[in-house]
Enzyme design. Structure first.
Site, PDB file in Angstrom:
ATOM      1  N   LYS A  12       0.823  -1.218   0.000  1.00 25.84           N
ATOM      2  CA  LYS A  12       0.000   0.000   0.000  1.00 25.84           C
ATOM      3  C   LYS A  12       0.861   1.273   0.000  1.00 25.84           C
ATOM      4  O   LYS A  12       2.061   1.218   0.271  1.00 25.84           O
ATOM      5  CB  LYS A  12      -0.926  -0.028   1.222  1.00 25.84           C
ATOM      6  CG  LYS A  12      -1.960  -1.158   1.191  1.00 25.84           C
ATOM      7  CD  LYS A  12      -2.941  -0.994   2.343  1.00 25.84           C
ATOM      8  CE  LYS A  12      -3.978  -2.102   2.336  1.00 25.84           C
ATOM      9  NZ  LYS A  12      -4.978  -1.917   3.410  1.00 25.84           N
ATOM     10  N   TYR A  52     -12.460  -2.413  -3.908  1.00 26.99           N
ATOM     11  CA  TYR A  52     -12.898  -2.656  -2.524  1.00 26.99           C
ATOM     12  C   TYR A  52     -14.423  -2.702  -2.392  1.00 26.99           C
ATOM     13  O   TYR A  52     -14.952  -2.466  -1.305  1.00 26.99           O
ATOM     14  CB  TYR A  52     -12.347  -1.560  -1.610  1.00 26.99           C
ATOM     15  CG  TYR A  52     -10.944  -1.811  -1.062  1.00 26.99           C
ATOM     16  CD1 TYR A  52     -10.605  -3.015  -0.447  1.00 26.99           C
ATOM     17  CD2 TYR A  52      -9.978  -0.812  -1.096  1.00 26.99           C
ATOM     18  CE1 TYR A  52      -9.339  -3.227   0.096  1.00 26.99           C
ATOM     19  CE2 TYR A  52      -8.709  -1.015  -0.547  1.00 26.99           C
ATOM     20  CZ  TYR A  52      -8.398  -2.221   0.042  1.00 26.99           C
ATOM     21  OH  TYR A  52      -7.157  -2.427   0.595  1.00 26.99           O
ATOM     22  N   PHE A  60     -15.888   2.830   6.813  1.00 26.18           N
ATOM     23  CA  PHE A  60     -14.542   3.271   6.433  1.00 26.18           C
ATOM     24  C   PHE A  60     -14.290   3.220   4.928  1.00 26.18           C
ATOM     25  O   PHE A  60     -13.183   3.480   4.467  1.00 26.18           O
ATOM     26  CB  PHE A  60     -13.479   2.442   7.175  1.00 26.18           C
ATOM     27  CG  PHE A  60     -13.605   0.940   6.992  1.00 26.18           C
ATOM     28  CD1 PHE A  60     -13.067   0.309   5.881  1.00 26.18           C
ATOM     29  CD2 PHE A  60     -14.271   0.168   7.939  1.00 26.18           C
ATOM     30  CE1 PHE A  60     -13.182  -1.060   5.702  1.00 26.18           C
ATOM     31  CE2 PHE A  60     -14.401  -1.215   7.776  1.00 26.18           C
ATOM     32  CZ  PHE A  60     -13.850  -1.824   6.650  1.00 26.18           C
ATOM     33  N   ARG A  88      -1.893 -14.417   4.535  1.00 25.16           N
ATOM     34  CA  ARG A  88      -2.608 -13.736   5.618  1.00 25.16           C
ATOM     35  C   ARG A  88      -1.876 -13.893   6.951  1.00 25.16           C
ATOM     36  O   ARG A  88      -1.848 -12.981   7.764  1.00 25.16           O
ATOM     37  CB  ARG A  88      -4.057 -14.217   5.696  1.00 25.16           C
ATOM     38  CG  ARG A  88      -4.824 -13.767   4.443  1.00 25.16           C
ATOM     39  CD  ARG A  88      -6.266 -14.127   4.467  1.00 25.16           C
ATOM     40  NE  ARG A  88      -7.024 -13.390   5.464  1.00 25.16           N
ATOM     41  CZ  ARG A  88      -7.400 -12.124   5.343  1.00 25.16           C
ATOM     42  NH1 ARG A  88      -7.086 -11.432   4.276  1.00 25.16           N
ATOM     43  NH2 ARG A  88      -8.105 -11.544   6.286  1.00 25.16           N
ATOM     44  N   THR A  94      -5.288  -7.295  10.744  1.00 24.29           N
ATOM     45  CA  THR A  94      -5.596  -6.073   9.990  1.00 24.29           C
ATOM     46  C   THR A  94      -5.108  -4.818  10.712  1.00 24.29           C
ATOM     47  O   THR A  94      -4.528  -3.922  10.106  1.00 24.29           O
ATOM     48  CB  THR A  94      -7.131  -5.963   9.769  1.00 24.29           C
ATOM     49  OG1 THR A  94      -7.573  -7.181   9.167  1.00 24.29           O
ATOM     50  CG2 THR A  94      -7.486  -4.793   8.876  1.00 24.29           C
ATOM     51  N   ARG A 105       2.688  -6.518   9.182  1.00 25.72           N
ATOM     52  CA  ARG A 105       1.966  -5.374   9.765  1.00 25.72           C
ATOM     53  C   ARG A 105       2.498  -4.999  11.142  1.00 25.72           C
ATOM     54  O   ARG A 105       2.471  -3.826  11.528  1.00 25.72           O
ATOM     55  CB  ARG A 105       0.467  -5.679   9.803  1.00 25.72           C
ATOM     56  CG  ARG A 105      -0.158  -5.579   8.408  1.00 25.72           C
ATOM     57  CD  ARG A 105      -1.535  -6.132   8.397  1.00 25.72           C
ATOM     58  NE  ARG A 105      -2.264  -5.886   7.161  1.00 25.72           N
ATOM     59  CZ  ARG A 105      -3.334  -6.573   6.789  1.00 25.72           C
ATOM     60  NH1 ARG A 105      -3.781  -7.547   7.553  1.00 25.72           N
ATOM     61  NH2 ARG A 105      -3.953  -6.289   5.656  1.00 25.72           N
ATOM     62  N   ASN A 115      -1.927   0.098   6.886  1.00 27.43           N
ATOM     63  CA  ASN A 115      -1.443  -1.184   7.409  1.00 27.43           C
ATOM     64  C   ASN A 115      -0.534  -1.903   6.408  1.00 27.43           C
ATOM     65  O   ASN A 115      -0.364  -3.118   6.458  1.00 27.43           O
ATOM     66  CB  ASN A 115      -2.611  -2.065   7.887  1.00 27.43           C
ATOM     67  CG  ASN A 115      -3.581  -2.425   6.788  1.00 27.43           C
ATOM     68  OD1 ASN A 115      -3.462  -1.952   5.656  1.00 27.43           O
ATOM     69  ND2 ASN A 115      -4.539  -3.269   7.086  1.00 27.43           N
ATOM     70  N   HIS A 118      -2.116  -5.493   1.605  1.00 26.75           N
ATOM     71  CA  HIS A 118      -3.431  -6.129   1.454  1.00 26.75           C
ATOM     72  C   HIS A 118      -3.195  -7.528   0.912  1.00 26.75           C
ATOM     73  O   HIS A 118      -2.265  -7.738   0.124  1.00 26.75           O
ATOM     74  CB  HIS A 118      -4.306  -5.348   0.459  1.00 26.75           C
ATOM     75  CG  HIS A 118      -5.517  -6.127   0.016  1.00 26.75           C
ATOM     76  ND1 HIS A 118      -6.671  -6.167   0.765  1.00 26.75           N
ATOM     77  CD2 HIS A 118      -5.723  -6.932  -1.055  1.00 26.75           C
ATOM     78  CE1 HIS A 118      -7.551  -6.966   0.139  1.00 26.75           C
ATOM     79  NE2 HIS A 118      -6.998  -7.434  -0.958  1.00 26.75           N
ATOM     80  N   GLU A 129      -9.560 -10.610  -7.584  1.00 23.83           N
ATOM     81  CA  GLU A 129      -8.564  -9.545  -7.388  1.00 23.83           C
ATOM     82  C   GLU A 129      -7.404  -9.676  -8.375  1.00 23.83           C
ATOM     83  O   GLU A 129      -6.887  -8.675  -8.862  1.00 23.83           O
ATOM     84  CB  GLU A 129      -8.065  -9.563  -5.933  1.00 23.83           C
ATOM     85  CG  GLU A 129      -9.180  -9.185  -4.961  1.00 23.83           C
ATOM     86  CD  GLU A 129      -8.724  -9.121  -3.508  1.00 23.83           C
ATOM     87  OE1 GLU A 129      -7.553  -9.425  -3.216  1.00 23.83           O
ATOM     88  OE2 GLU A 129      -9.560  -8.750  -2.664  1.00 23.83           O
TER      89      GLU A 129
HETATM   90  P1  CMP Z   1      -7.305  -4.664   3.781  1.00 24.45           P
HETATM   91  O1  CMP Z   1      -6.803  -6.026   4.098  1.00 24.45           O
HETATM   92  O2  CMP Z   1      -6.703  -3.951   2.632  1.00 24.45           O
HETATM   93  O3  CMP Z   1      -8.890  -4.720   3.554  1.00 24.45           O
HETATM   94  C1  CMP Z   1      -9.729  -3.617   3.768  1.00 24.45           C
HETATM   95  C2  CMP Z   1      -9.035  -2.515   4.512  1.00 24.45           C
HETATM   96  O4  CMP Z   1      -9.876  -1.605   5.175  1.00 24.45           O
HETATM   97  C3  CMP Z   1      -8.181  -3.084   5.628  1.00 24.45           C
HETATM   98  O5  CMP Z   1      -7.070  -3.751   5.083  1.00 24.45           O
HETATM   99  C4  CMP Z   1      -7.864  -1.829   6.443  1.00 24.45           C
HETATM  100  O6  CMP Z   1      -6.710  -1.149   5.988  1.00 24.45           O
HETATM  101  C5  CMP Z   1      -9.080  -0.934   6.164  1.00 24.45           C
HETATM  102  N1  CMP Z   1      -9.889  -0.669   7.352  1.00 24.45           N
HETATM  103  C6  CMP Z   1     -10.109   0.537   7.907  1.00 24.45           C
HETATM  104  N2  CMP Z   1     -10.897   0.440   8.982  1.00 24.45           N
HETATM  105  C7  CMP Z   1     -11.204  -0.861   9.134  1.00 24.45           C
HETATM  106  C8  CMP Z   1     -11.958  -1.612  10.081  1.00 24.45           C
HETATM  107  N3  CMP Z   1     -12.593  -1.023  11.106  1.00 24.45           N
HETATM  108  N4  CMP Z   1     -12.030  -2.960   9.926  1.00 24.45           N
HETATM  109  C9  CMP Z   1     -11.407  -3.579   8.893  1.00 24.45           C
HETATM  110  N5  CMP Z   1     -10.656  -2.920   7.959  1.00 24.45           N
HETATM  111  C10 CMP Z   1     -10.547  -1.579   8.095  1.00 24.45           C
END
Ligand code: CMP
Length: 136
Positions: A12, A52, A60, A88, A94, A105, A115, A118, A129
């Site tokens: 990212k 997304y 969010f 993962r 996350t 992370r 973070n 992805h 994807e």
């Molecule tokens: P990612 O794995 O890219 O998938 C969706 C993204 O939303 C996640 O990583 C986070 O960076 C972002 N995000 C922001 N707020 C939240 C939340 N409350 N729960 C989950 N993902 C979040």
């Protein structure tokens, strides 16, 4: 059961900006995930919204789409045994605050938004994807 899978990984904007590409790629290689395709790109907010889409009802979502399109990203296809789950594990939780020691992370994540990486969360989403970024 173990099988060879492919998954999509994104480095990212926060991590690309800090020149962490090579450091992050080492995590994959160390864990036997091969990088079969890779490109550095910047996407539009509309493309981020499409990517997304599964999160479109989340509070969010807007912030997430703005963020992913805010700077260059590196997208990769990773391949290996149980690549989706493996990736993962390597990424960690996350929210970097909850990420386990030794994960990407934990090491590099700044916040739940920034973070650093992805990774696809299921076989079905990995297919979608990969197709999204690497249309053949
Ligand atoms: P990612 O794995 O890219 O998938 C969706 C993204 O939303 C996640 O990583 C986070 O960076 C972002 N995000 C922001 N707020 C939240 C939340 N409350 N729960 C989950 N993902 C979040």
């Amino acid at each position: 059961m173990s099988s060879i899978e492919q998954t999509l990984s994104i480095i990212k904007p926060d991590a690309v900006e800090r020149n962490l590409n090579e450091n992050i790629k080492k995590f994959f290689l160390k864990n036997k995930l091969k990088i079969v395709k890779e490109k550095k790109i910047q996407i539009t907010k509309e493309e981020a919204a499409e990517f997304y889409k599964v999160h479109q009802t989340k509070p969010f979502y807007e912030r997430l789409c703005s963020y992913l399109s805010s700077g260059p990203i590196t997208v990769m296809i990773l391949e290996g045994v149980n690549a989706i789950q493996e990736n993962r594990k390597i990424m960690g939780a996350t929210d970097p605050k909850n990420a386990e020691d030794g994960t990407i992370r934990k090491e590099y994540g700044i916040s739940i938004d920034k973070n650093s990486v992805h990774g696809s969360d299921s076989i079905e989403n990995a297919k979608k994807e990969i197709e999204f970024f690497f249309k053949s």
